[in-house]
Design a protein around this motif. Structure first.
Motif, PDB file in Angstrom:
ATOM      1  N   CYS A 151      -4.327   0.838  -2.859  1.00  0.00           N
ATOM      2  CA  CYS A 151      -3.971   0.047  -1.673  1.00  0.00           C
ATOM      3  C   CYS A 151      -3.065   0.840  -0.739  1.00  0.00           C
ATOM      4  CB  CYS A 151      -3.289  -1.245  -2.089  1.00  0.00           C
ATOM      5  SG  CYS A 151      -4.380  -2.474  -2.829  1.00  0.00           S
ATOM      6  N   TYR A 168      -6.597  -4.568   1.145  1.00  0.00           N
ATOM      7  CA  TYR A 168      -7.470  -3.899   0.186  1.00  0.00           C
ATOM      8  C   TYR A 168      -7.276  -4.358  -1.258  1.00  0.00           C
ATOM      9  CZ  TYR A 168      -9.356  -0.529   3.499  1.00  0.00           C
ATOM     10  OH  TYR A 168     -10.029   0.053   4.534  1.00  0.00           O
ATOM     11  N   ALA A 171     -10.451  -5.772  -3.192  1.00  0.00           N
ATOM     12  CA  ALA A 171     -11.459  -4.725  -3.362  1.00  0.00           C
ATOM     13  C   ALA A 171     -10.980  -3.649  -4.326  1.00  0.00           C
ATOM     14  CB  ALA A 171     -11.795  -4.111  -2.004  1.00  0.00           C
ATOM     15  N   ALA A 172      -9.703  -3.287  -4.240  1.00  0.00           N
ATOM     16  CA  ALA A 172      -9.165  -2.251  -5.129  1.00  0.00           C
ATOM     17  C   ALA A 172      -9.169  -2.714  -6.583  1.00  0.00           C
ATOM     18  CB  ALA A 172      -7.751  -1.880  -4.693  1.00  0.00           C
ATOM     19  N   PHE A 175     -12.662  -2.515  -7.797  1.00  0.00           N
ATOM     20  CA  PHE A 175     -13.067  -1.116  -7.918  1.00  0.00           C
ATOM     21  C   PHE A 175     -12.499  -0.474  -9.175  1.00  0.00           C
ATOM     22  CE2 PHE A 175     -12.259   3.413  -6.919  1.00  0.00           C
ATOM     23  CZ  PHE A 175     -13.587   3.831  -6.821  1.00  0.00           C
ATOM     24  N   GLN A 205     -18.661   4.876  -3.743  1.00  0.00           N
ATOM     25  CA  GLN A 205     -18.276   3.467  -3.777  1.00  0.00           C
ATOM     26  C   GLN A 205     -16.960   3.225  -3.038  1.00  0.00           C
ATOM     27  OE1 GLN A 205     -18.373   1.718  -7.682  1.00  0.00           O
ATOM     28  NE2 GLN A 205     -20.387   2.532  -8.163  1.00  0.00           N
ATOM     29  N   LEU A 206     -15.976   4.094  -3.266  1.00  0.00           N
ATOM     30  CA  LEU A 206     -14.695   3.893  -2.599  1.00  0.00           C
ATOM     31  C   LEU A 206     -14.812   4.113  -1.088  1.00  0.00           C
ATOM     32  CD1 LEU A 206     -11.767   3.169  -2.794  1.00  0.00           C
ATOM     33  CD2 LEU A 206     -11.226   5.551  -3.332  1.00  0.00           C
ATOM     34  N   ILE A 209     -16.047   1.116   0.520  1.00  0.00           N
ATOM     35  CA  ILE A 209     -15.016   0.090   0.688  1.00  0.00           C
ATOM     36  C   ILE A 209     -14.125   0.411   1.888  1.00  0.00           C
ATOM     37  CG2 ILE A 209     -12.938  -0.890  -0.372  1.00  0.00           C
ATOM     38  CD1 ILE A 209     -14.331  -0.524  -3.098  1.00  0.00           C
ATOM     39  N   PRO A 212     -16.668   0.334   5.779  1.00  0.00           N
ATOM     40  CA  PRO A 212     -17.828  -0.570   5.681  1.00  0.00           C
ATOM     41  C   PRO A 212     -18.838  -0.308   6.789  1.00  0.00           C
ATOM     42  CG  PRO A 212     -15.912  -1.719   6.547  1.00  0.00           C
ATOM     43  CD  PRO A 212     -15.422  -0.378   6.097  1.00  0.00           C
TER      44      PRO A 212
END
Length: 223
Positions: A151, A168, A171-172, A175, A205-206, A209, A212
């Motif tokens: 974050c 974040y 999402a973090a 993840f 993937q990161l 995030i 986007p």
């Protein structure tokens, strides 16, 4: 007088009592990494077996720890500290690189450290699970530190216009769960891929995030 055994004081062989105690503690943790992280595992290890593997006595065990759970707790923290140190070193070395290169360097450092020794993965992702409420709280607290790190870096990247501005944390958290699951499955042989491929997937993937679909550098979205 009844009570917990106390370690001797004074110097011996050029070492103070505190130095000898620290060395014995390290030997117990080294032995625990071998037994808990390999065979027979934490639940099948006894104080006597751990003491024998460390080349120490059970009396010396109780001078350093109260229970085997205390050893597992200390070992779990140590393994996480090793990984965190590797990540922070990578952050420092990659500070001036573009975002994608920074993320790649960090995940290569984390994955390389964690997977360098299969015993570390077992301690972090297997042996710690379901032992006690206390260790579950510790496990979640350490995972929260990884969430906080992501974050903080994501927020800094957003402030530089490298990533979308947002909260974040959710999402973090999701993840980090994916990171742990993928690395565990890879180490167990359930994922057929090279470690570099695993790192590349985590980076993709990161970045997805952080950036986007429709987002453009500078903080705007495509029309």
């Amino acid at each position: 007088m009844a009570g917990r055994l106390r370690a001797p004081t004074g110097r011996y062989a050029g070492k103070s009592a505190a130095e000898r105690q620290a060395e014995r503690r390290r030997r117990f943790l080294d032995a625990a990494l071998e037994l808990f992280g390999g065979a027979p595992g934490y639940r099948a290890t006894t104080v006597a077996a751990l003491s024998e593997a460390a080349g120490l006595s059970t009396r010396q065990f109780y001078e350093a720890f109260r229970t085997l759970e205390d050893v597992l707790a200390a070992l779990h923290l140590q393994v996480n500290d090793w990984a965190e140190e590797a990540v922070l070193t990578a952050f420092t070395g990659a500070r001036d690189l573009p975002l994608e290169d920074r993320v790649t360097a960090v995940f290569r450092a984390y994955a390389g450290n964690v997977t360098a020794d299969p015993r570390r993965i077992r301690i972090t992702f297997v042996e710690i699970i379901g032992v006690s409420p206390r260790l579950e709280e510790q496990r979640l607290a350490r995972r929260s530190r990884w969430v906080d790190l992501i974050c903080a870096e994501a927020t800094a990247a957003a402030a530089r216009g490298e990533a979308a501005p947002r909260d974040y944390r959710l999402a973090a958290t999701a993840f980090i769960g994916g990171v742990n699951g993928l690395l565990h499955d890879w180490s167990a042989g359930w994922v057929e891929a090279a470690l570099d491929e695993v790192v590349e997937e985590l980076v993709r993937q990161l970045l997805g995030i952080l950036r986007p679909q429709g987002w453009q550098p500078g903080g705007s979205r495509a029309a």
